[in-house]
Design an enzyme around this catalytic site. Structure first.
Site, PDB file in Angstrom:
ATOM      1  N   ASN A   1      -2.660   3.269  -7.485  1.00 13.11           N
ATOM      2  CA  ASN A   1      -3.795   3.676  -6.982  1.00 13.11           C
ATOM      3  C   ASN A   1      -5.422   3.849  -7.302  1.00 13.11           C
ATOM      4  OD1 ASN A   1      -1.968   4.327  -4.653  1.00 13.11           O
ATOM      5  ND2 ASN A   1      -2.117   6.683  -5.366  1.00 13.11           N
TER       6      ASN A   1
ATOM      7  N   GLU B   1      -1.590  -1.037  -2.241  1.00 16.98           N
ATOM      8  CA  GLU B   1      -1.188  -0.671  -1.014  1.00 16.98           C
ATOM      9  C   GLU B   1      -2.160   0.124  -0.086  1.00 16.98           C
ATOM     10  OE1 GLU B   1       0.564   3.448  -2.845  1.00 16.98           O
ATOM     11  OE2 GLU B   1       2.355   2.329  -3.065  1.00 16.98           O
TER      12      GLU B   1
ATOM     13  N   GLU C   1       6.897  -1.634  -7.182  1.00 20.39           N
ATOM     14  CA  GLU C   1       7.184  -0.069  -7.134  1.00 20.39           C
ATOM     15  C   GLU C   1       7.676   0.128  -6.973  1.00 20.39           C
ATOM     16  OE1 GLU C   1       4.062   2.686  -6.484  1.00 20.39           O
ATOM     17  OE2 GLU C   1       2.130   0.997  -6.704  1.00 20.39           O
TER      18      GLU C   1
HETATM   19  O1  AHR Z   1       3.625   5.341  -8.930  1.00 19.37           O
HETATM   20  C1  AHR Z   1       2.676   6.202  -8.259  1.00 19.37           C
HETATM   21  C2  AHR Z   1       1.926   5.569  -7.737  1.00 19.37           C
HETATM   22  O2  AHR Z   1       3.160   5.235  -5.888  1.00 19.37           O
HETATM   23  C3  AHR Z   1       0.993   4.197  -7.522  1.00 19.37           C
HETATM   24  O3  AHR Z   1      -0.286   4.799  -7.536  1.00 19.37           O
HETATM   25  C4  AHR Z   1       0.859   3.895  -6.149  1.00 19.37           C
HETATM   26  O4  AHR Z   1       1.037   2.377  -5.849  1.00 19.37           O
HETATM   27  C5  AHR Z   1       1.857   3.963  -5.705  1.00 19.37           C
HETATM   28  O5  AHR Z   1       1.618   5.521  -4.167  1.00 19.37           O
END
Ligand code: AHR
Length: 498
Positions: free
Chosen positions: A72, A173, A292
């Protein structure tokens, strides 16, 4: 003891295992960077302020690639803030996590750390508050040899040779309303397509990951992937997947069945990629970057309070999940699922690496230790090499709250370049051991085996700074291979045959 069977045939291969399946992620978030990899003044800090104790744990994980700098965070990040003399770097409000980013660690420092950690960088560009122009500028800064504004700026900042970053994420995202500069599929698709074109014009050797939907639970999921790929197919190499699981209700059977969902998620995204391929009559195949993944829920409540109490704080202890033994089992099952889909999942980044939903924890000024989830990751990274084999598993199946027909034994296997076979297996049954009979067709006969297991009688057991080995693997003495392997109840197992 329950009976289960596994058939592996030398001729039935899923595909080669890409080393990047065992990647990780460091975001400018919480104590991942400040207090995690970097803590000047700590007794273990090296001349650049990087913690040696953390580096040695990272090296044990054998991480081939680390996604950076977000997450994020990247959707509001100005990469120029993080280069040049430190004293000139601005402090910025980070609207992703409501904290303050000091930019003490930037691109140059992180690249130095990555070199020390023997890893490559997967660099995410900001397609939230910024766009194609900044994306191509950062590629120029990182990878162009010299003789242009940004490459010469890099040289002036002390780095003559290009960083040579080979893998880039086109934002993060972007369908999430929590994202700075969130976009509709059409908006993102056009931006990503133009950014991709420009970035590859600057350096045609790079590979690009387009953002998939931020989770399979998003209402945008499916349609988003289809629209984005329809626009960007020719310009990108991978589409991203993100998924976190949790067990807030304390239903371990159901939690351990979550990889049924993971497998379905992967297969759905593969179908969408191939549908677009078909529609476009394309020869090229777009693969998956699961950039992720992890367990994430333990810290939710604490984070809410912390953000309220210390808004705009620096290096707050955010997302510090303390992982228990059942989390390690789920992480093992997730790795098994990636290996079984190794023909299409080419990159996977456990989120994250240090302190923030991480296998490695530190205390500021104190120790560094391995959480429970460290071990399956370490084993898979060390031994999940060569080709992934198609496992045929027969065992008892059960229904859980959300899933049906869940196999009590789950496994993946690889064959390395020397012909050695490694089986990764989890016995999901919480009360009964399983006897796994292994039929190895079209292989030379194996006579010896080495088995490593991870088990704890309490699924809630955790590792702490004072008791770092509460959950740790047991390496059993080498033994003759009889064709049968005992898988203890609730256990992660790594079996090497030779
Ligand atoms: O990994 C933590 C957060 O999870 C990241 O910043 C984001 O991309 C996801 O929502």
């Amino acid at each position: 003891m329950k009976k289960a069977s596994l058939i592996l045939d030398r001729n039935y291969v899923v595909g080669p295992v890409d080393r990047r399946l065992f990647g990780s992620f460091i975001e400018h978030l919480g104590r991942a960077v400040y207090g995690g990899i970097y803590e000047p003044g700590h007794p273990e800090a090296d001349e650049q302020g990087f913690r040696r104790d953390v580096l040695s744990l990272v090296k044990r994980l054998n991480v081939p690639v680390v996604r950076y700098p977000g997450g994020n965070f990247v959707s509001g990040f100005r990469w120029e803030d993080s280069v040049g003399p430190r004293e000139n770097r601005p402090k910025r409000l980070d609207l992703a996590w409501m904290t303050t980013e000091t930019n003490e660690v930037g691109i140059h420092e992180f690249a130095d750390w990555a070199k020390k950690a023997d890893t490559e960088i997967m660099y995410a560009v900001n397609l939230g508050t910024r766009g194609p122009d900044d994306a191509r500028n950062v590629v120029e800064y990182l990878n162009h040899p010299s003789g242009s504004l940004y490459s010469d700026m890099r040289i002036k900042n002390g780095r003559r040779d290009p960083f040579g970053v080979k893998l880039f994420c086109l934002g993060n995202e972007m369908d999430g309303p929590w994202q700075m500069g969130a976009k509709t599929a059409e908006e993102y698709a056009r931006t990503a397509c133009e950014a991709a074109k420009l970035m590859k014009w600057v350096d045609p050797s790079i590979e690009l990951v387009a953002c998939g939907s931020s989770s399979s639970r998003m209402p945008t999921f499916g349609d988003w992937e289809y629209r984005v790929l329809s626009e960007c197919y020719d310009h990108v190499d991978y589409v991203s997947l993100h998924r976190y699981y949790g067990n807030p209700d304390g239903n371990t059977e159901d939690f351990l069945a979550s990889t049924m969902d993971l497998d379905e998620f992967i297969k759905t995204v593969v179908s969408i990629c191939d549908a677009v391929k078909g529609k476009k009559h394309a020869k090229k195949r777009v693969n998956l970057s699961f950039d992720e993944w992890n367990v994430w829920y333990h810290s939710h409540k604490q984070d809410k309070e912390l953000k309220k109490r210390d808004k705009w704080g620096r290096a707050l202890p955010l997302l510090e999940d303390v992982y228990n033994f059942e989390d390690a089992l789920l992480v093992g099952l997730m790795l098994i699922t990636f290996l079984r889909n190794a023909d299409r999942v080419k990159i996977a980044c456990m989120a994250q690496l240090v302190n923030v939903i991480a296998p490695i924890m530190t205390r500021n000024g104190g120790g560094a230790w391995a959480q429970t989830i460290f071990y399956p990751m370490m084993h898979a990274s060390a031994l999940g090499r060569g080709e992934s084999l198609t496992p045929r598993i027969e065992c008892e199946r059960r229904d859980t709250r959300h899933y049906t027909d869940v196999p009590m034994v789950d496994a993946a296997a690889t064959v390395d370049e020397n012909g050695g076979v490694t089986i990764f297996a989890v016995n999901r049954d919480l009360t009964e051991d399983a006897c796994l009979s292994v039929d190895l067709r079209a292989f030379k006969s194996f006579t010896r085996m080495k088995q490593t297991t991870l088990h704890h009688d309490d699924v809630n057991a955790v590792n702490t700074e004072l008791a770092p080995n509460t959950v740790a693997p047991t390496q059993h003495p080498e033994a003759p291979f009889t064709g049968e392997i005992r898988l203890g109840r609730a256990s992660w197992n790594v079996i090497q045959l030779y």
